[in-house]
Design a protein around this motif. Structure first.
Motif, PDB file in Angstrom:
ATOM      1  N   PHE A   1       0.812  -1.217   0.000  1.00 49.81           N
ATOM      2  CA  PHE A   1       0.000   0.000   0.000  1.00 49.81           C
ATOM      3  C   PHE A   1       0.852   1.276   0.000  1.00 49.81           C
TER       4      PHE A   1
ATOM      5  N   PHE B   1      -2.475   3.189  -6.996  1.00 47.88           N
ATOM      6  CA  PHE B   1      -3.884   3.328  -7.369  1.00 47.88           C
ATOM      7  C   PHE B   1      -4.036   4.374  -8.473  1.00 47.88           C
TER       8      PHE B   1
ATOM      9  N   TYR C   1      -8.801   3.397  -5.468  1.00 49.05           N
ATOM     10  CA  TYR C   1      -8.263   3.307  -4.102  1.00 49.05           C
ATOM     11  C   TYR C   1      -9.352   2.878  -3.128  1.00 49.05           C
TER      12      TYR C   1
ATOM     13  N   ASP D   1      -9.383   6.939   5.444  1.00 47.88           N
ATOM     14  CA  ASP D   1      -8.966   7.672   4.255  1.00 47.88           C
ATOM     15  C   ASP D   1      -8.044   8.824   4.644  1.00 47.88           C
TER      16      ASP D   1
ATOM     17  N   THR E   1      -4.774  11.982  -0.787  1.00 53.34           N
ATOM     18  CA  THR E   1      -3.618  11.858  -1.669  1.00 53.34           C
ATOM     19  C   THR E   1      -2.443  12.604  -1.077  1.00 53.34           C
TER      20      THR E   1
ATOM     21  N   MET F   1      -1.512   7.277  -2.381  1.00 55.95           N
ATOM     22  CA  MET F   1      -2.780   7.249  -1.663  1.00 55.95           C
ATOM     23  C   MET F   1      -2.603   6.185  -0.582  1.00 55.95           C
TER      24      MET F   1
ATOM     25  N   ASN G   1      -8.016  -0.618 -11.006  1.00 56.22           N
ATOM     26  CA  ASN G   1      -7.428   0.492 -11.763  1.00 56.22           C
ATOM     27  C   ASN G   1      -7.963   0.529 -13.186  1.00 56.22           C
TER      28      ASN G   1
END
Length: 343
Positions: free
Chosen positions: A111, A117, A123, A152, A155, A241, A335
């Motif tokens: 990750f 992503f 994502y 979350d 970015t 991300m 993606n």
């Protein structure tokens, strides 16, 4: 270890002080078990708002047994400290960046990959897929903790005191704070910058004193943590991300009766839902404040040159961690379904 013990002593002191100030536990009448949760964000941050919702929910269901206490702003130490305290059971939960967890389990390396992503939708869909996250979230059980939900964190982008970043060449020679993660250090090396790992709580002073030239994080760092008072350029290179992760002590979780564990699981889902809702609002507010009150200039460079430089990290990771290949492939499927807006 000595540092962890000092932190634990501080935690116990804070718990005693809180009980005496609130009247709870006076004379030993409060027999509720204290659940301590630590994180490194300010009280107005979506993470703290979500954890306060978790506290309210758990106490509404199990308030006769548990007293949930949320400690923001690194009151319990840096993220690494808090992970270690959760690991030993000195505290019950903490929020840690995925980059920090990479040092505890190599599976989290996935990750942290830059440009893993293709879009925010890819994502979110990936992180909501148990087939992708469960093998990674459960990989630290032997170490004493496990991930219970993801948070979350938007970015990650570069922001600097005085040098606008419009291409990878602009990073050359700049000292950029990164999270304490081998992947992030390698990324900065490839992009030409000088990686400076440090705890989040140290960043503002380092920027102000020009020990570092910039950092990389989401927009909230500009406002909630005041970095926009010092850094005047924020560049959307969109290199990562990376989720934040709420982790819990395995012994505490495993000892919960089945009915209580179900309530906690619902609470974990609530953390995810509330934080994501608050995140959208908070980012817009942060951008407005940063631009209009702090004087931050937002830049939108072509991300392709950054992405091309970092592509070699994907192949190297898959070669080194072949067990992660099926998970990587599932992410690529998302993606394809949810490409970037630029495409």
């Amino acid at each position: 270890m000595k540092r962890c013990l000092r932190l634990l002593a501080g935690i116990l002191c804070m718990g005693t002080l809180a009980a005496s100030l609130s009247g709870c536990g006076a004379g030993g009448n409060d027999h509720r078990q204290i659940i301590r949760i630590g994180h490194n964000q300010a009280t107005d941050h979506p993470t703290n708002i979500a954890l306060m919702a978790f506290e309210e929910y758990i106490e509404s269901k199990l308030g006769d047994k548990y007293n949930v206490e949320v400690y923001p702003s690194e009151l319990l130490g840096s993220q690494t400290d808090m992970v270690q305290l959760t690991q030993t059971g000195a505290i019950d939960f903490c929020v840690a960046s995925n980059s920090i967890l990479e040092t505890f389990s190599e599976n989290y390396t996935l990750f942290n990959l830059p440009y893993l992503f293709a879009s925010a939708d890819a994502y979110h869909m990936s992180m909501d897929d148990p087939a992708i996250v469960d093998p990674i979230f459960e990989s630290t059980k032997q170490a004493g903790f496990e991930a219970v939900t993801w948070i979350d964190a938007g970015t990650r982008n570069f922001y600097t005191v005085s040098t606008p970043i419009e291409s990878p060449a602009d990073l050359k020679g700049l000292k950029i704070r990164v999270q304490q993660s081998p992947t992030n250090v390698e990324m900065m090396s490839l992009l030409g910058g000088s990686a400076t790992p440090m705890g989040f709580g140290e960043v503002y002073t380092a920027l102000q004193s020009k020990v570092i030239d910039g950092a990389e994080n989401n927009e909230m760092a500009l406002t909630s943590n005041g970095h926009g008072d010092v850094c005047k350029y924020y560049s959307y290179d969109m290199h990562q991300m990376i989720p934040d992760i709420l982790i819990g002590n395995c012994a505490f979780l495993d000892e919960l009766p089945e009915d209580e564990r179900s309530i906690f699981e619902e609470g974990f889902r609530l953390v995810n839902t509330v934080e994501r809702e608050e995140w959208v609002k908070a980012v817009e507010a942060a951008k407005d404040k940063a631009a209009n009150e702090q004087g931050v200039t937002f830049l939108y460079p072509d991300t392709k040159p950054f992405q091309e430089i970092c592509e070699s990290m994907h192949a190297a990771m898959l070669e080194q961690y072949q067990d992660l290949s099926p998970i990587y492939s599932k992410i690529q499927e998302y993606n394809t379904q949810y490409p970037s807006e630029a495409e």
